[in-house]
Design an enzyme around this catalytic site. Structure first.
Site, PDB file in Angstrom:
ATOM      1  CD  GLU A 290      -3.336   0.044   1.986  1.00 22.37           C
ATOM      2  OE1 GLU A 290      -3.997  -1.000   1.939  1.00 22.37           O
ATOM      3  OE2 GLU A 290      -3.438   0.871   2.904  1.00 22.37           O
ATOM      4  CG  HIS A 319       7.552 -29.845   1.586  1.00 22.51           C
ATOM      5  ND1 HIS A 319       8.218 -30.964   1.168  1.00 22.51           N
ATOM      6  CD2 HIS A 319       8.198 -29.412   2.708  1.00 22.51           C
ATOM      7  CE1 HIS A 319       9.213 -31.226   2.010  1.00 22.51           C
ATOM      8  NE2 HIS A 319       9.217 -30.293   2.958  1.00 22.51           N
ATOM      9  CE  LYS A 433     -10.794   2.532   3.158  1.00 23.57           C
ATOM     10  NZ  LYS A 433     -10.325   3.272   4.328  1.00 23.57           N
TER      11      LYS A 433
END
Ligand code: PA5
Length: 447
Positions: A290, A319, A433
């Site tokens: 950000e 793995h 937003k």
């Protein structure tokens, strides 16, 4: 400072042609020293408030008192998102028992379970509300802006639930951490006479872990908030030093910036060789993404830059991811977090000495196995010309994680300077937003 650093595997001596040359760092030094001087001047002028959080005695005392007033409660539910959730979650997973929420109250030292409600997935949210009896729960609603849709939605459910179940006593079960003056959450707290904790106005969400955002939950959990702030304060002094060789933030900023911009390694993998540190990598991921992912630079020029942070867990992801890391594209640099001394030592019983895949382990420890796997993975990466850096925690405690938080906040600010962008805003998040508000019919926001 308790953290220690090993940058050997970042350089060409170890990582071959994909490793850095010391002259690259030397070339960047003047720019970094200039950035550090600017940061020091800004701190003296009362700006860059995140640097002052370790010394905020008022916030420390208020959070301690607030936590005291909720002593004995069974559950603490944090409702927040992004910078208003990742810091407390990282503190919790680093410092509490790995199965803290499954222990009974005595084994938890009378401290609450902690749940982080940071999404609006209806199944996940409902499960929390069903599990946590409101009579035994404190809800800490955290939102700097006081307007974020996810946190606002959680607040509606929380307020409704508390009012219905507890009547006039509902106010005793909620505390809001928000801007001291502005925002709808602040207004609501005034209207409903709810207890609040102040989030310093000049501190952005992802730089707020050492404010009441992280402090109040730390006190609720009985953690050593003082040591965490001490570690952070101590680290800030090292990281604002103009002596480059003593300054880990300047060195990290130089190395990571160079890998992205000059060595074709925009993917920055933070791989923690301890489960307790995994959510620190999650916190870092948000801070890095950000803060540094920006469309426009400080001159208003379109740049669309920024490294991509990735988190991984050792040995588990050996793995899952390491095949790609070793043989895939040369586009990654690795930041390893290792722990020298775990809380426990787990001995491997000397059984089945005649079975070759088990026998050699017997009599050794799981600690040694994890350390060996780390060392082997770092070496294997280097042999395939995959550079890495290592940050060592002597042990995972409040002081060392305080150091870690401050270290990466300053590294991020310094990288902002190198990339010539503003690391403290997040216009991309803000746009999302606003569009959400529009889609949900909020007045003044078009669809
Ligand atoms: O770092 C940031 O600024 C963001 O990630 C915010 O923390 C996040 O969007 C939540 O915002 P708020 O605390 O205003 O609800």
């Amino acid at each position: 400072m308790s953290l220690s650093f090993n940058f050997t595997h970042a350089f060409s001596d170890k990582a071959g042609e994909h490793g850095l040359e010391p002259r690259d760092i030397a070339y960047l030094k003047p720019r970094l020293l200039d950035a550090i001087k600017q940061m020091r001047a800004q701190r003296e002028a009362g700006k860059l408030e995140f640097l002052n959080l370790p010394y905020d005695a008022g916030a420390f005392a208020t959070c301690a008192q607030a936590a005291e007033s909720f002593a004995g409660v069974e559950n603490l539910v944090i409702a927040g998102i992004g910078g208003s959730a990742l810091g407390p979650a990282a503190i919790f997973s680093a410092l509490c028992h790995p199965l803290h929420n499954l222990l009974d109250a005595d084994a938890r030292g009378g401290r609450p379970r902690l749940f982080t409600l940071d999404n609006v997935d209806p199944d996940y949210a409902s499960a929390y509300f069903e599990f946590c009896d409101p009579r035994e729960t404190v809800f800490n609603i955290i939102s700097k802006s006081g307007a974020t849709a996810e946190t606002a939605a959680a607040s509606l459910v929380i307020f409704d639930l508390l009012k219905k179940r507890l009547g006039a006593k509902w106010r005793d079960h909620v505390i809001c951490t928000t801007d001291p003056k502005s925002g709808d959450l602040r207004k609501l707290c005034e209207r409903e006479k709810l207890p609040t904790l102040d989030l310093p106005p000049a501190v952005g969400g992802r730089f707020s872990v050492l404010s009441p955002v992280g402090l109040f939950p730390a006190f609720m959990l009985g953690l050593n908030a003082e040591a965490m702030l001490f570690g952070a304060g101590e680290m800030a002094e090292f990281c604002l030093s103009v002596e480059f060789e003593r300054n880990p933030a300047a060195q990290l900023a130089a190395i990571l910036y160079l890998f992205d911009t000059s060595y074709g390694k925009p993917i920055h993998v933070m791989m923690t060789y301890a489960n307790s540190l995994y959510l620190l990598a999650d916190w870092f991921r948000q801070l890095w993404a950000e803060s540094l992912g920006k469309a426009v630079n400080l001159d208003g020029k379109t740049v669309n830059l920024g490294p991509t942070p990735v988190k991984a867990l050792g040995a588990t992801d050996q793995h899952s991811q390491v095949q790609l890391y070793i043989e895939g594209p040369f586009d990654k640099v690795f930041v390893f977090l290792e722990v020298k001394e775990f809380r426990c030592e787990l001995k491997l019983p000397a059984l089945y000495g005649d079975v070759s895949s088990l026998g050699y382990l017997g009599g050794q420890t799981m600690n040694k196995l994890l350390a060996s796997e780390f060392s082997a993975t770092r070496e294997a990466l280097a042999k395939h010309q995959r550079p890495s850096l290592t940050i060592s925690f002597p042990r995972v405690d409040a002081r060392s994680i305080g150091e870690f938080f401050m270290l990466f906040e300053i590294v991020t600010a310094l990288c902002g300077h190198l990339y010539h962008i503003n690391p403290f805003d997040q216009p991309g998040v803000e746009l999302g937003k606003r569009l959400t508000y529009g889609l949900m019919g909020r007045k003044g926001y078009a669809k």
